[in-house]
Design a protein around this motif. Sequence first.
Motif, PDB file in Angstrom:
ATOM      1  N   ILE A  66      72.940  44.410 125.025  1.00 27.08           N
ATOM      2  CA  ILE A  66      73.623  44.863 123.850  1.00 27.08           C
ATOM      3  C   ILE A  66      75.094  44.622 124.389  1.00 27.08           C
ATOM      4  CG2 ILE A  66      74.156  46.458 122.462  1.00 27.08           C
ATOM      5  CD1 ILE A  66      71.322  47.656 123.094  1.00 27.08           C
ATOM      6  N   GLY A  67      75.525  45.105 125.277  1.00 29.67           N
ATOM      7  CA  GLY A  67      76.750  45.024 125.745  1.00 29.67           C
ATOM      8  C   GLY A  67      77.186  43.662 125.941  1.00 29.67           C
ATOM      9  N   MET A  68      76.366  43.053 126.369  1.00 28.84           N
ATOM     10  CA  MET A  68      76.811  41.238 126.728  1.00 28.84           C
ATOM     11  C   MET A  68      76.948  40.604 125.232  1.00 28.84           C
ATOM     12  SD  MET A  68      74.178  40.079 129.559  1.00 28.84           S
ATOM     13  CE  MET A  68      74.199  40.477 131.166  1.00 28.84           C
ATOM     14  N   ARG A  69      75.954  40.911 124.093  1.00 28.79           N
ATOM     15  CA  ARG A  69      76.316  40.504 123.006  1.00 28.79           C
ATOM     16  C   ARG A  69      77.761  40.876 122.451  1.00 28.79           C
ATOM     17  NH1 ARG A  69      71.950  42.580 120.534  1.00 28.79           N
ATOM     18  NH2 ARG A  69      72.880  44.135 119.807  1.00 28.79           N
ATOM     19  N   VAL A  70      78.051  42.027 122.679  1.00 28.95           N
ATOM     20  CA  VAL A  70      79.506  42.758 122.092  1.00 28.95           C
ATOM     21  C   VAL A  70      80.528  41.648 122.668  1.00 28.95           C
ATOM     22  CG1 VAL A  70      81.028  44.574 121.936  1.00 28.95           C
ATOM     23  CG2 VAL A  70      78.387  45.017 121.490  1.00 28.95           C
ATOM     24  N   LEU A  71      80.346  41.657 124.061  1.00 32.58           N
ATOM     25  CA  LEU A  71      81.217  41.000 124.889  1.00 32.58           C
ATOM     26  C   LEU A  71      81.313  39.479 124.388  1.00 32.58           C
ATOM     27  CD1 LEU A  71      83.024  41.448 127.372  1.00 32.58           C
ATOM     28  CD2 LEU A  71      81.417  40.563 128.983  1.00 32.58           C
ATOM     29  N   ALA A  72      80.315  38.833 123.985  1.00 31.60           N
ATOM     30  CA  ALA A  72      80.362  37.349 123.457  1.00 31.60           C
ATOM     31  C   ALA A  72      81.036  37.202 122.363  1.00 31.60           C
ATOM     32  CB  ALA A  72      78.920  36.927 123.626  1.00 31.60           C
ATOM     33  N   ARG A  73      81.175  38.384 121.320  1.00 36.65           N
ATOM     34  CA  ARG A  73      81.687  38.290 120.226  1.00 36.65           C
ATOM     35  C   ARG A  73      83.094  38.500 120.251  1.00 36.65           C
ATOM     36  NH1 ARG A  73      76.968  41.875 117.046  1.00 36.65           N
ATOM     37  NH2 ARG A  73      75.745  40.084 116.943  1.00 36.65           N
ATOM     38  N   GLY A  74      83.818  39.026 121.483  1.00 42.10           N
ATOM     39  CA  GLY A  74      85.026  39.235 121.756  1.00 42.10           C
ATOM     40  C   GLY A  74      85.622  40.356 120.434  1.00 42.10           C
ATOM     41  N   ASP A  75      87.022  39.948 120.281  1.00 41.57           N
ATOM     42  CA  ASP A  75      87.708  40.817 119.495  1.00 41.57           C
ATOM     43  C   ASP A  75      87.119  40.873 118.169  1.00 41.57           C
ATOM     44  OD1 ASP A  75      89.405  41.342 121.516  1.00 41.57           O
ATOM     45  OD2 ASP A  75      91.051  39.886 120.866  1.00 41.57           O
ATOM     46  N   GLU A  76      85.974  40.042 117.765  1.00 43.77           N
ATOM     47  CA  GLU A  76      85.447  40.132 116.372  1.00 43.77           C
ATOM     48  C   GLU A  76      84.235  41.034 116.511  1.00 43.77           C
ATOM     49  OE1 GLU A  76      86.771  38.321 113.653  1.00 43.77           O
ATOM     50  OE2 GLU A  76      88.205  37.747 115.185  1.00 43.77           O
ATOM     51  N   ALA A  77      83.878  41.592 117.642  1.00 45.25           N
ATOM     52  CA  ALA A  77      82.974  42.607 117.674  1.00 45.25           C
ATOM     53  C   ALA A  77      83.038  43.717 116.788  1.00 45.25           C
ATOM     54  CB  ALA A  77      82.781  42.955 119.013  1.00 45.25           C
ATOM     55  N   ALA A  78      82.069  44.304 116.062  1.00 44.10           N
ATOM     56  CA  ALA A  78      81.940  45.348 115.288  1.00 44.10           C
ATOM     57  C   ALA A  78      81.001  46.479 116.013  1.00 44.10           C
ATOM     58  CB  ALA A  78      81.737  45.109 113.918  1.00 44.10           C
ATOM     59  N   ASP A  79      81.257  47.898 115.257  1.00 41.63           N
ATOM     60  CA  ASP A  79      80.506  48.654 115.869  1.00 41.63           C
ATOM     61  C   ASP A  79      79.025  48.391 115.385  1.00 41.63           C
ATOM     62  OD1 ASP A  79      82.651  49.997 116.750  1.00 41.63           O
ATOM     63  OD2 ASP A  79      82.613  51.629 114.908  1.00 41.63           O
ATOM     64  N   GLU A  80      77.935  48.741 116.122  1.00 44.19           N
ATOM     65  CA  GLU A  80      76.533  48.673 115.809  1.00 44.19           C
ATOM     66  C   GLU A  80      76.026  49.991 115.891  1.00 44.19           C
ATOM     67  OE1 GLU A  80      74.092  45.795 117.698  1.00 44.19           O
ATOM     68  OE2 GLU A  80      76.027  44.301 117.946  1.00 44.19           O
ATOM     69  N   LEU A  81      75.420  50.707 114.616  1.00 46.46           N
ATOM     70  CA  LEU A  81      75.211  51.881 114.618  1.00 46.46           C
ATOM     71  C   LEU A  81      73.811  52.090 114.049  1.00 46.46           C
ATOM     72  CD1 LEU A  81      78.247  53.339 112.572  1.00 46.46           C
ATOM     73  CD2 LEU A  81      77.937  53.362 115.022  1.00 46.46           C
ATOM     74  N   ASN A  82      73.052  53.066 114.761  1.00 47.65           N
ATOM     75  CA  ASN A  82      71.838  53.716 114.286  1.00 47.65           C
ATOM     76  C   ASN A  82      70.826  52.523 114.332  1.00 47.65           C
ATOM     77  OD1 ASN A  82      72.421  56.423 113.915  1.00 47.65           O
ATOM     78  ND2 ASN A  82      73.144  55.982 111.960  1.00 47.65           N
ATOM     79  N   TYR A  83      70.709  51.721 115.513  1.00 45.46           N
ATOM     80  CA  TYR A  83      69.700  50.541 115.583  1.00 45.46           C
ATOM     81  C   TYR A  83      68.587  51.136 116.726  1.00 45.46           C
ATOM     82  CZ  TYR A  83      72.589  49.490 119.974  1.00 45.46           C
ATOM     83  OH  TYR A  83      73.181  49.371 121.047  1.00 45.46           O
ATOM     84  N   LEU A  84      67.463  50.743 116.353  1.00 44.20           N
ATOM     85  CA  LEU A  84      66.290  50.867 117.369  1.00 44.20           C
ATOM     86  C   LEU A  84      66.185  49.735 118.227  1.00 44.20           C
ATOM     87  CD1 LEU A  84      64.020  52.675 114.793  1.00 44.20           C
ATOM     88  CD2 LEU A  84      65.174  53.852 116.563  1.00 44.20           C
ATOM     89  N   THR A  85      65.515  50.303 119.529  1.00 48.40           N
ATOM     90  CA  THR A  85      64.987  49.476 120.457  1.00 48.40           C
ATOM     91  C   THR A  85      63.901  50.143 121.230  1.00 48.40           C
ATOM     92  OG1 THR A  85      65.806  47.633 122.117  1.00 48.40           O
ATOM     93  CG2 THR A  85      66.809  49.902 122.145  1.00 48.40           C
ATOM     94  N   ARG A  86      63.437  49.423 122.118  1.00 44.64           N
ATOM     95  CA  ARG A  86      62.479  49.806 123.139  1.00 44.64           C
ATOM     96  C   ARG A  86      63.014  49.587 124.422  1.00 44.64           C
ATOM     97  NH1 ARG A  86      58.098  51.984 121.049  1.00 44.64           N
ATOM     98  NH2 ARG A  86      57.023  51.340 119.188  1.00 44.64           N
ATOM     99  N   THR A  87      62.816  50.608 125.419  1.00 41.97           N
ATOM    100  CA  THR A  87      63.156  50.199 126.804  1.00 41.97           C
ATOM    101  C   THR A  87      62.154  49.362 127.318  1.00 41.97           C
ATOM    102  OG1 THR A  87      62.124  52.287 127.847  1.00 41.97           O
ATOM    103  CG2 THR A  87      64.208  52.200 127.316  1.00 41.97           C
ATOM    104  N   ARG A  88      62.349  48.810 128.580  1.00 45.27           N
ATOM    105  CA  ARG A  88      60.937  48.097 129.215  1.00 45.27           C
ATOM    106  C   ARG A  88      59.724  48.979 129.530  1.00 45.27           C
ATOM    107  NH1 ARG A  88      62.382  42.923 130.283  1.00 45.27           N
ATOM    108  NH2 ARG A  88      60.900  42.664 131.965  1.00 45.27           N
ATOM    109  N   ASP A  89      60.063  50.212 129.626  1.00 44.42           N
ATOM    110  CA  ASP A  89      58.663  51.098 129.847  1.00 44.42           C
ATOM    111  C   ASP A  89      58.220  51.693 128.553  1.00 44.42           C
ATOM    112  OD1 ASP A  89      60.650  53.088 128.748  1.00 44.42           O
ATOM    113  OD2 ASP A  89      60.477  54.366 130.913  1.00 44.42           O
TER     114      ASP A  89
END
Length: 227
Positions: A66-89
Motif C-alpha cells: 500500500i505504501g509502495m503504491r502511494v510512493l509510486a504516485r509521488g506528489d499526486e498521491a491522495a489519502d486512502e480512507l476506510n479500505y478493507l484488506t486481509r493480512t496473509r494470516d
Amino acid sequence: MVAEGSVDAERDAILRALAPVVDGLAATFGPVCEAVLHDYRTPEKSVVAVAGSVTGRAVGGAMSEIGMRVLARGDEAADELNYLTRTRDGTLVKSSTMVLRDSTGAVFGALCVNVDVTAVERVHSLLGALAGRDGHPADLPTTTFGNDIDSVVDALVDTHRHKSWAELDRAERLALFRDLDARGVFAVRRAIEQVAARLGISRASAYHYLAQARAATDPTIPSGGQA
C-alpha cells in the motif's frame, strides 16, 4: 527555492510532532487498533513510530505494498480512507492511509491507522446467519505487512505472476513489469535485483523489460534504455 536541508528539517519536525498522535490513536481505540507513522525517504525501513500490533511491525520495519503504491504516485498521491484488506494470516483489517506533505506540497510520508475488524465480522456473520442472510464478506485483496521489505517485494511478484517466466509471452512479461512498476516496487533500493532473482532471470534482462514496459507507457522514454 527552499533549501534541501531546510525541507528535511521541516519533515523531521512534522514526524516528531506526529509521534505522540500515533500513541494516542492506539490508546484511544484499544488493542484492535494500530497506528503507524512512515517516512518515505527510507522505504526499506520507513516505520518511524508504531503503536499497537495489528500487523506486527516495529520501528525500522518496511512499508507494505500500500505504501509502495502511494510512493509510486509521488506528489499526486491522495489519502486512502476506510479500505478493507486481509493480512496473509487471514485477519480482516480496515485501514486509512493519510499522506504527509511538507510546505512545498511534496509527499514524504504517511500516517496509517489499521483496525482489526475480524471479531466484528464474526459477530456480523453470526447475526446474518441467525437472520437467514449470507454474512460472508466479498473477496478482499491480501496485503503483506512485514518488517522486511524483501518479503513485501517477493509477495508482490508472486501475487502478479501466475505462470513461470518461461511460460509468459513477451506481452505478459511486459505487463508484469509494468504492474510492478506502477505499484512502486522499483522505488525500493535493490528491488530490480530481487525481482530478477525471484523470476529466475538476469539483472540485465530485468532492466531490459522494465525499460521496455516504461517505454510502452511513456513514449518519451527510449526503448533501449535502462532504468
